[in-house]
Write a protein that holds these residues in place. Sequence first.
Motif, PDB file in Angstrom:
ATOM      1  N   LEU A 272       0.840  -1.207   0.000  1.00 11.54           N
ATOM      2  CA  LEU A 272       0.000   0.000   0.000  1.00 11.54           C
ATOM      3  C   LEU A 272       0.872   1.253   0.000  1.00 11.54           C
ATOM      4  O   LEU A 272       0.635   2.193  -0.764  1.00 11.54           O
ATOM      5  CB  LEU A 272      -0.936   0.005   1.222  1.00 11.54           C
ATOM      6  N   ASN A 273       1.883   1.269   0.850  1.00 14.84           N
ATOM      7  CA  ASN A 273       2.759   2.447   0.956  1.00 14.84           C
ATOM      8  C   ASN A 273       3.578   2.692  -0.309  1.00 14.84           C
ATOM      9  O   ASN A 273       4.019   3.815  -0.554  1.00 14.84           O
ATOM     10  CB  ASN A 273       3.691   2.320   2.158  1.00 14.84           C
ATOM     11  N   ASN A 274       3.785   1.656  -1.112  1.00 13.36           N
ATOM     12  CA  ASN A 274       4.565   1.797  -2.344  1.00 13.36           C
ATOM     13  C   ASN A 274       3.729   2.326  -3.509  1.00 13.36           C
ATOM     14  O   ASN A 274       4.287   2.670  -4.552  1.00 13.36           O
ATOM     15  CB  ASN A 274       5.218   0.465  -2.725  1.00 13.36           C
ATOM     16  N   ILE A 275       2.409   2.384  -3.336  1.00  9.66           N
ATOM     17  CA  ILE A 275       1.539   2.906  -4.391  1.00  9.66           C
ATOM     18  C   ILE A 275       1.525   4.430  -4.284  1.00  9.66           C
ATOM     19  O   ILE A 275       1.151   4.983  -3.261  1.00  9.66           O
ATOM     20  CB  ILE A 275       0.109   2.325  -4.286  1.00  9.66           C
ATOM     21  N   LYS A 276       1.912   5.084  -5.366  1.00 10.75           N
ATOM     22  CA  LYS A 276       2.059   6.540  -5.335  1.00 10.75           C
ATOM     23  C   LYS A 276       0.786   7.267  -5.776  1.00 10.75           C
ATOM     24  O   LYS A 276       0.519   8.374  -5.340  1.00 10.75           O
ATOM     25  CB  LYS A 276       3.228   6.985  -6.238  1.00 10.75           C
ATOM     26  N   PHE A 277       0.023   6.659  -6.652  1.00 11.79           N
ATOM     27  CA  PHE A 277      -1.154   7.348  -7.204  1.00 11.79           C
ATOM     28  C   PHE A 277      -2.366   7.149  -6.309  1.00 11.79           C
ATOM     29  O   PHE A 277      -2.674   6.035  -5.893  1.00 11.79           O
ATOM     30  CB  PHE A 277      -1.440   6.861  -8.630  1.00 11.79           C
ATOM     31  N   LYS A 278      -3.059   8.248  -6.033  1.00 10.27           N
ATOM     32  CA  LYS A 278      -4.162   8.269  -5.064  1.00 10.27           C
ATOM     33  C   LYS A 278      -5.264   7.267  -5.408  1.00 10.27           C
ATOM     34  O   LYS A 278      -5.715   6.521  -4.553  1.00 10.27           O
ATOM     35  CB  LYS A 278      -4.731   9.695  -4.976  1.00 10.27           C
ATOM     36  N   LYS A 279      -5.703   7.258  -6.683  1.00  6.77           N
ATOM     37  CA  LYS A 279      -6.807   6.368  -7.076  1.00  6.77           C
ATOM     38  C   LYS A 279      -6.412   4.895  -6.927  1.00  6.77           C
ATOM     39  O   LYS A 279      -7.179   4.090  -6.423  1.00  6.77           O
ATOM     40  CB  LYS A 279      -7.265   6.670  -8.505  1.00  6.77           C
TER      41      LYS A 279
END
Length: 167
Positions: free
Chosen positions: A66-73
């Motif tokens: 989760l923390n590695n996902i940069k894009f909000k959507k």
Amino acid sequence: AEAVNYLTENKLLTLEDLQERLSSVSEEFEALSGSMKKKSARIKELQELIREGENYQRLKPVHTELNNIKFKKQREKFETSHDAELRLFYAARRILKEKLDGKPIAMKAWKQEYAQLKTEYAELSPQHKPLLKEVIRLRQVQNAVDTALRRREQPQEVQRKNHEMEL
């Protein structure tokens, strides 16, 4: 008669013998009960630590992802699809933070301590019931002796009062 048999079988020939025996057995019972309560409380505490530690370790990769996902959507979509896992992870993290007070997760040590305490508790457990029975039995005998002594003293008091009235 039953009380007398108990007294003679256990060589409790005086009131002092009875009191000493009751005191000794009561102390032994209290110490055993105290030790068992402490072990039981620590066993429950370790069960919780182990459960939360396992949840934390198992679900940490989901949180890292989760923390590695940069894009909000994408992040929101991931959070929604992994809601239950993330809730468990956050709960485990919070509980461990409270309980450990900065100390590291020590699963191996917790499991070893848990196994040791379970063994010790199992060894103490068979001693508990017989000691409890003996304490109860000694108290019953003590009550029977006290009652007998009171009955023996009462007629003398009544005689004394009657004698005093006659004077």
